[in-house]
Design a protein around this motif. Structure first.
Motif, PDB file in Angstrom:
ATOM      1  N   ARG A  87       0.787  -1.228   0.000  1.00  0.00           N
ATOM      2  CA  ARG A  87       0.000   0.000   0.000  1.00  0.00           C
ATOM      3  C   ARG A  87       0.822   1.282   0.000  1.00  0.00           C
ATOM      4  O   ARG A  87       0.348   2.312  -0.454  1.00  0.00           O
ATOM      5  N   ARG A  88       2.047   1.245   0.552  1.00  0.00           N
ATOM      6  CA  ARG A  88       2.784   2.490   0.756  1.00  0.00           C
ATOM      7  C   ARG A  88       4.174   2.424   0.142  1.00  0.00           C
ATOM      8  O   ARG A  88       4.822   1.378   0.169  1.00  0.00           O
ATOM      9  N   SER A  89       4.623   3.575  -0.359  1.00  0.00           N
ATOM     10  CA  SER A  89       5.971   3.635  -0.916  1.00  0.00           C
ATOM     11  C   SER A  89       7.008   3.948   0.150  1.00  0.00           C
ATOM     12  O   SER A  89       8.201   3.831  -0.096  1.00  0.00           O
ATOM     13  N   ASP A  90       6.567   4.392   1.321  1.00  0.00           N
ATOM     14  CA  ASP A  90       7.497   4.673   2.426  1.00  0.00           C
ATOM     15  C   ASP A  90       7.357   3.609   3.509  1.00  0.00           C
ATOM     16  O   ASP A  90       7.298   3.909   4.699  1.00  0.00           O
ATOM     17  N   ALA A  91       7.293   2.356   3.064  1.00  0.00           N
ATOM     18  CA  ALA A  91       7.087   1.251   4.010  1.00  0.00           C
ATOM     19  C   ALA A  91       8.196   1.176   5.038  1.00  0.00           C
ATOM     20  O   ALA A  91       7.993   0.668   6.146  1.00  0.00           O
ATOM     21  N   TRP A 134       5.493  -1.119  -3.056  1.00  0.00           N
ATOM     22  CA  TRP A 134       6.738  -0.548  -2.514  1.00  0.00           C
ATOM     23  C   TRP A 134       7.905  -0.813  -3.465  1.00  0.00           C
ATOM     24  O   TRP A 134       8.689   0.089  -3.772  1.00  0.00           O
ATOM     25  N   ASP A 135       8.033  -2.044  -3.942  1.00  0.00           N
ATOM     26  CA  ASP A 135       9.118  -2.377  -4.874  1.00  0.00           C
ATOM     27  C   ASP A 135       8.960  -1.631  -6.196  1.00  0.00           C
ATOM     28  O   ASP A 135       9.940  -1.153  -6.778  1.00  0.00           O
ATOM     29  N   TYR A 136       7.714  -1.533  -6.686  1.00  0.00           N
ATOM     30  CA  TYR A 136       7.461  -0.873  -7.969  1.00  0.00           C
ATOM     31  C   TYR A 136       7.876   0.599  -7.924  1.00  0.00           C
ATOM     32  O   TYR A 136       8.570   1.092  -8.836  1.00  0.00           O
ATOM     33  N   ILE A 137       7.476   1.297  -6.870  1.00  0.00           N
ATOM     34  CA  ILE A 137       7.817   2.719  -6.760  1.00  0.00           C
ATOM     35  C   ILE A 137       9.322   2.897  -6.567  1.00  0.00           C
ATOM     36  O   ILE A 137       9.938   3.789  -7.157  1.00  0.00           O
ATOM     37  N   ASN A 138       9.931   2.026  -5.788  1.00  0.00           N
ATOM     38  CA  ASN A 138      11.371   2.148  -5.571  1.00  0.00           C
ATOM     39  C   ASN A 138      12.157   1.897  -6.852  1.00  0.00           C
ATOM     40  O   ASN A 138      13.236   2.475  -7.055  1.00  0.00           O
ATOM     41  N   ARG A 139      11.648   1.062  -7.737  1.00  0.00           N
ATOM     42  CA  ARG A 139      12.320   0.857  -9.025  1.00  0.00           C
ATOM     43  C   ARG A 139      12.331   2.148  -9.832  1.00  0.00           C
ATOM     44  O   ARG A 139      13.334   2.482 -10.475  1.00  0.00           O
ATOM     45  N   GLY A 185       1.085  -7.991 -12.948  1.00  0.00           N
ATOM     46  CA  GLY A 185       1.690  -7.523 -14.184  1.00  0.00           C
ATOM     47  C   GLY A 185       3.184  -7.286 -14.083  1.00  0.00           C
ATOM     48  O   GLY A 185       3.949  -7.654 -14.978  1.00  0.00           O
ATOM     49  N   PHE A 186       3.606  -6.682 -12.976  1.00  0.00           N
ATOM     50  CA  PHE A 186       5.021  -6.375 -12.799  1.00  0.00           C
ATOM     51  C   PHE A 186       5.722  -7.343 -11.854  1.00  0.00           C
ATOM     52  O   PHE A 186       6.944  -7.285 -11.693  1.00  0.00           O
ATOM     53  N   GLY A 187       4.947  -8.202 -11.188  1.00  0.00           N
ATOM     54  CA  GLY A 187       5.536  -9.217 -10.321  1.00  0.00           C
ATOM     55  C   GLY A 187       6.216  -8.674  -9.090  1.00  0.00           C
ATOM     56  O   GLY A 187       7.250  -9.199  -8.659  1.00  0.00           O
ATOM     57  N   CYS A 188       5.669  -7.627  -8.490  1.00  0.00           N
ATOM     58  CA  CYS A 188       6.289  -7.046  -7.301  1.00  0.00           C
ATOM     59  C   CYS A 188       5.227  -6.351  -6.464  1.00  0.00           C
ATOM     60  O   CYS A 188       4.068  -6.241  -6.868  1.00  0.00           O
ATOM     61  N   TYR A 201       6.374   9.099  -8.497  1.00  0.00           N
ATOM     62  CA  TYR A 201       7.227   8.397  -7.537  1.00  0.00           C
ATOM     63  C   TYR A 201       8.052   9.350  -6.678  1.00  0.00           C
ATOM     64  O   TYR A 201       8.619   8.949  -5.667  1.00  0.00           O
ATOM     65  N   LEU A 202       8.139  10.621  -7.054  1.00  0.00           N
ATOM     66  CA  LEU A 202       8.933  11.575  -6.286  1.00  0.00           C
ATOM     67  C   LEU A 202       8.284  11.929  -4.948  1.00  0.00           C
ATOM     68  O   LEU A 202       8.958  12.422  -4.052  1.00  0.00           O
TER      69      LEU A 202
END
Length: 377
Positions: A171-175, A316-321, A310-313, A282-283
């Protein structure tokens, strides 16, 4: 049990520190409900250590009865830890039904009640036996029951933390901010102390005794309070005053059949790619999947499926990529003279350690090594 003067000082300092930390946590607005459970837990630890310090400083039959009573408190420590973790990760306040978690304490108290209510002569004899290290447990199964009861709650709390971590990464990009590292440190501290107690009971090596166990408890209580004060908001914003109105999110739309969902994944993935490449979503350091879903125009469950399947992640992993790709472009730009840490923050990361580990995982190099390789090339 001679030479206990230094233990009196250690227990007294640990008990006072635990009480002060409990008062600070009780008033702390962040994670209010969970912090009050933690404060109550620390208060019990402080009382336990304080009674031990007072008794060792001036043994007396009346104080020995109090010592026997607080001696049952360890049956509360594991269950209080679990209730703290559950409240922290769900924002669910305690209810009357949670009294079931005190049943281990109730059983131990009932078993020890005859010694607590013993006649004065028997109580005096028991006190002398305790001081000589020869006071037996009330029943043979007392210690195994204590260890099984307490460690099962610690294990249940750790399981909740691990499950919460997985959910947050979805759910979060700042996990990393709410990964509950401090809770895992609390759990490892408890496991260490219980391990010392087990070794003391069943191996009895030289140098590890009753006072060693509670010396470790005194140190752990101080660390426990400090970690509690350093925690970030976890289960939503609970800093509002009790009774204040809260925004209730609408119910999510029902998910369509799986085949319809799969057919829409490519268009959702294309929309996500546009949001990342054209708008650089993502910023945003605290970006959530709910925010991305609102901007994309697709329901959250569909955005989640597009990322997971679709992206297999995870989200959190998607945004960090995306952030790592942006950081790589900055590090490869010879005209960009910012420090690596400044670039990390500019690309949406909130932690140096998270950036370094994510960068190494994605590129196989450290950020400094990557920059050096690009400069040489």
């Amino acid at each position: 049990m001679g030479g206990v003067g230094h233990w009196v000082v250690i227990f007294a300092i640990g008990g006072a520190q635990a009480v002060l930390l409990a008062l600070a946590l009780w008033r702390r607005p962040v994670n209010r409900a969970a912090n009050r459970v933690l404060a109550a837990w620390l208060g019990l630890v402080g009382l336990d250590l304080g009674v031990k310090a007072a008794f060792l400083a001036a043994p007396a039959p009346g104080l020995f009865r109090v010592l026997l009573f607080v001696g049952v408190f360890p049956f509360l420590y594991g269950s209080f830890f679990y209730l703290y973790v559950r409240t922290l990760t769900t924002a669910r306040r305690l209810a009357w039904l949670d009294g079931v978690h005190l049943s281990g304490f109730a059983v131990a108290f009932a078993v020890g009640l005859p010694a607590l209510l013993a006649a004065p002569d028997t109580n005096l004899a028991n006190m002398q036996a305790w001081l000589a290290g020869a006071f037996p447990p009330p029943v043979p199964w007392y210690s195994p029951f204590l260890y099984a009861w307490s460690l099962s709650y610690v294990a249940a709390a750790v399981w909740r933390v691990l499950r919460f971590r997985r959910e947050v990464r979805e759910r979060r990009s700042d996990a990393d901010r709410v990964s509950l590292h401090w809770v895992m440190a609390m759990a490892m501290g408890q496991v260490l102390i219980w391990g010392i107690a087990v070794v003391h009971d069943y191996v009895r090596p030289a140098g590890i005794g009753y006072f060693t166990i509670y010396g470790a408890v005194a140190v752990w209580a101080c660390v426990l309070g400090y970690l509690g004060l350093m925690q970030a908001t976890v289960a939503g914003d609970d800093t509002a005053e009790p009774g204040a109105p809260r925004e209730v999110p609408p119910d999510p739309p029902a998910a369509p059949p799986a085949q319809d969902e799969d057919a829409r994944l490519p268009e959702v993935q294309a929309r996500l790619a546009g949001l990342m490449e054209d708008e650089a979503m993502y910023l945003a350091p605290a970006l959530t999947i709910a925010q991305v879903a609102r901007r994309s125009g697709y329901p959250e469950y569909l955005v989640s499926a597009a990322i997971n399947r679709g992206f297999g992640c995870t989200f959190w992993d998607y945004i960090n990529r995306q952030r790592i790709a942006a950081a790589c472009r900055c590090l490869a730009d010879a005209s960009d003279t910012r420090t690596i840490l400044d670039i990390a923050y500019a690309c949406g990361f909130t932690s140096k350690s998270t950036f370094n580990s994510a960068f190494k995982r994605e590129t196989g190099h450290t950020p400094s090594a990557w920059r050096a390789r690009q400069a040489a090339a």
